[in-house]
Motif scaffolding. Sequence first.
Motif, PDB file in Angstrom:
ATOM      1  N   UNK A 127      44.298  41.665  39.528  1.00  0.00           N
ATOM      2  CA  UNK A 127      45.587  41.039  39.212  1.00  0.00           C
ATOM      3  C   UNK A 127      45.601  39.571  39.628  1.00  0.00           C
ATOM      4  N   UNK A 128      45.073  39.273  40.821  1.00  0.00           N
ATOM      5  CA  UNK A 128      45.054  37.884  41.312  1.00  0.00           C
ATOM      6  C   UNK A 128      44.202  36.984  40.421  1.00  0.00           C
ATOM      7  N   UNK A 129      43.005  37.460  40.103  1.00  0.00           N
ATOM      8  CA  UNK A 129      42.086  36.646  39.284  1.00  0.00           C
ATOM      9  C   UNK A 129      42.638  36.463  37.876  1.00  0.00           C
ATOM     10  N   UNK A 130      43.150  37.542  37.285  1.00  0.00           N
ATOM     11  CA  UNK A 130      43.710  37.472  35.931  1.00  0.00           C
ATOM     12  C   UNK A 130      44.919  36.537  35.882  1.00  0.00           C
ATOM     13  N   UNK A 131      45.759  36.607  36.896  1.00  0.00           N
ATOM     14  CA  UNK A 131      46.932  35.749  36.965  1.00  0.00           C
ATOM     15  C   UNK A 131      46.536  34.280  37.011  1.00  0.00           C
ATOM     16  N   UNK A 132      45.492  33.970  37.772  1.00  0.00           N
ATOM     17  CA  UNK A 132      45.002  32.591  37.862  1.00  0.00           C
ATOM     18  C   UNK A 132      44.463  32.114  36.502  1.00  0.00           C
ATOM     19  N   UNK A 133      43.694  32.966  35.825  1.00  0.00           N
ATOM     20  CA  UNK A 133      43.134  32.598  34.516  1.00  0.00           C
ATOM     21  C   UNK A 133      44.232  32.396  33.479  1.00  0.00           C
ATOM     22  N   UNK A 134      45.228  33.281  33.498  1.00  0.00           N
ATOM     23  CA  UNK A 134      46.333  33.178  32.542  1.00  0.00           C
ATOM     24  C   UNK A 134      47.164  31.919  32.787  1.00  0.00           C
ATOM     25  N   UNK A 135      47.339  31.567  34.048  1.00  0.00           N
ATOM     26  CA  UNK A 135      48.079  30.347  34.384  1.00  0.00           C
ATOM     27  C   UNK A 135      47.368  29.116  33.824  1.00  0.00           C
ATOM     28  N   UNK A 136      46.041  29.097  33.932  1.00  0.00           N
ATOM     29  CA  UNK A 136      45.258  27.983  33.392  1.00  0.00           C
ATOM     30  C   UNK A 136      45.353  27.925  31.872  1.00  0.00           C
ATOM     31  N   UNK A 137      45.349  29.096  31.236  1.00  0.00           N
ATOM     32  CA  UNK A 137      45.373  29.158  29.777  1.00  0.00           C
ATOM     33  C   UNK A 137      46.746  28.844  29.207  1.00  0.00           C
ATOM     34  N   UNK A 138      47.796  29.445  29.765  1.00  0.00           N
ATOM     35  CA  UNK A 138      49.151  29.270  29.236  1.00  0.00           C
ATOM     36  C   UNK A 138      49.861  28.041  29.813  1.00  0.00           C
ATOM     37  N   UNK A 139      49.298  27.506  30.922  1.00  0.00           N
ATOM     38  CA  UNK A 139      49.857  26.308  31.568  1.00  0.00           C
ATOM     39  C   UNK A 139      51.304  26.500  32.023  1.00  0.00           C
ATOM     40  N   UNK A 140      51.617  27.703  32.472  1.00  0.00           N
ATOM     41  CA  UNK A 140      52.926  28.026  33.035  1.00  0.00           C
ATOM     42  C   UNK A 140      52.733  29.054  34.151  1.00  0.00           C
ATOM     43  N   UNK A 141      53.763  29.220  34.976  1.00  0.00           N
ATOM     44  CA  UNK A 141      53.705  30.228  36.045  1.00  0.00           C
ATOM     45  C   UNK A 141      53.606  31.620  35.421  1.00  0.00           C
ATOM     46  N   UNK A 142      52.795  32.474  36.024  1.00  0.00           N
ATOM     47  CA  UNK A 142      52.594  33.834  35.517  1.00  0.00           C
ATOM     48  C   UNK A 142      52.998  34.856  36.573  1.00  0.00           C
ATOM     49  N   UNK A 143      53.857  35.804  36.191  1.00  0.00           N
ATOM     50  CA  UNK A 143      54.098  36.982  37.012  1.00  0.00           C
ATOM     51  C   UNK A 143      53.432  38.152  36.309  1.00  0.00           C
ATOM     52  N   UNK A 144      52.397  38.719  36.933  1.00  0.00           N
ATOM     53  CA  UNK A 144      51.604  39.760  36.290  1.00  0.00           C
ATOM     54  C   UNK A 144      51.662  41.062  37.082  1.00  0.00           C
ATOM     55  N   UNK A 145      51.976  42.140  36.387  1.00  0.00           N
ATOM     56  CA  UNK A 145      51.981  43.478  36.994  1.00  0.00           C
ATOM     57  C   UNK A 145      51.031  44.369  36.187  1.00  0.00           C
ATOM     58  N   UNK A 146      50.108  45.034  36.906  1.00  0.00           N
ATOM     59  CA  UNK A 146      49.137  45.914  36.243  1.00  0.00           C
ATOM     60  C   UNK A 146      49.243  47.327  36.814  1.00  0.00           C
ATOM     61  N   UNK A 147      49.307  48.317  35.933  1.00  0.00           N
ATOM     62  CA  UNK A 147      49.294  49.716  36.322  1.00  0.00           C
ATOM     63  C   UNK A 147      48.100  50.419  35.682  1.00  0.00           C
ATOM     64  N   UNK A 148      47.561  51.411  36.375  1.00  0.00           N
ATOM     65  CA  UNK A 148      46.429  52.180  35.846  1.00  0.00           C
ATOM     66  C   UNK A 148      46.905  53.600  35.556  1.00  0.00           C
ATOM     67  N   UNK A 149      46.651  54.065  34.342  1.00  0.00           N
ATOM     68  CA  UNK A 149      47.087  55.407  33.937  1.00  0.00           C
ATOM     69  C   UNK A 149      45.952  56.157  33.257  1.00  0.00           C
ATOM     70  N   UNK A 150      45.955  57.462  33.419  1.00  0.00           N
ATOM     71  CA  UNK A 150      44.996  58.307  32.723  1.00  0.00           C
ATOM     72  C   UNK A 150      45.537  58.634  31.337  1.00  0.00           C
ATOM     73  N   UNK A 151      44.694  58.386  30.310  1.00  0.00           N
ATOM     74  CA  UNK A 151      45.132  58.643  28.945  1.00  0.00           C
ATOM     75  C   UNK A 151      44.569  59.974  28.488  1.00  0.00           C
TER      76      UNK A 151
END
Length: 281
Positions: A257-281
């Motif tokens: 989540x931390x790494x993805x949030x940093x990458x998304x912030x660089x790409x979108x050039x805005x603050x990112x609030x990211x929540x990730x959940x893991x589920x069994x499909x």
Amino acid sequence: MKKNTFFGKVLIVGRTNVGKSTLLNQFIASNVSITSRKPNTTQSYVTGIYTSNVTQFELIDSPGVEISHKKYLNKKNLRNTYNLIQETNIIIFMITSFVWTSQEQQLLDYIKKNNDTYIVVINKIDKIKNKKSLLPFIFKISQLTENHEIFLISAKKKMYLEQILTYISKKLPISQHKYLNDVKTTCTKKFLTTEIIRETLINLLNQELVYAFTVSVSCLYQDKKKRYIIECLIFIKNIRHKKIIIGYKGEKIRQCCRISQYKLKKLFKEYIFLKIQVKIK
């Protein structure tokens, strides 16, 4: 007098892990196509937009072609790549030094039959200390490609990429530009988000789990302060895989989540609030 403008489509093809995604990212100066040392990282087609003065082209990064390796063979992707070879203006056939197998030959044979405007790009030359050792390999490729252009580059180190851009600019048809100058990709923000999270997980996980999960964006919007609120689901096949992705006391998924949030912030050039959940499909 109004200047002519040039526009077309350029397709990058080659086996997995030759550096296709890195080349696309370098050309458009944005990390829209995910990269990893692990095989078959790119599983979908990613289109970047290159614009410079009167020249603009769509640059398509295709999934790695593994014609004879059944484990990673995706027949639909292979058909799509073959169709794109027929439709695009220029083909960049990407290989690495000293590697030429029946897979490369089969792909080259198809290209030669269906699109004569192609170049061969030998990537990762920065890893070769004695460049003269490449001469027999280059001669072999020149015999096989019937005097088509051969370029030696390092996509990662940005070495000699301008030569390819010059070639492409000369071969594009006269046409109006399709996109605004600041557009970098045709991919949606949801797609880019899933790809970035997938890239992060691929680089954090062992090889066996690279293909064992899928990422889905359940919520993506900007609030009044222009902040991106993103909620994602990672679908996994069984409880064992879920435990591996979550990690000890949740550390692995928090790291993702931390790494993805940093990458998304660089790409979108805005603050990112990211929540990730893991589920069994």
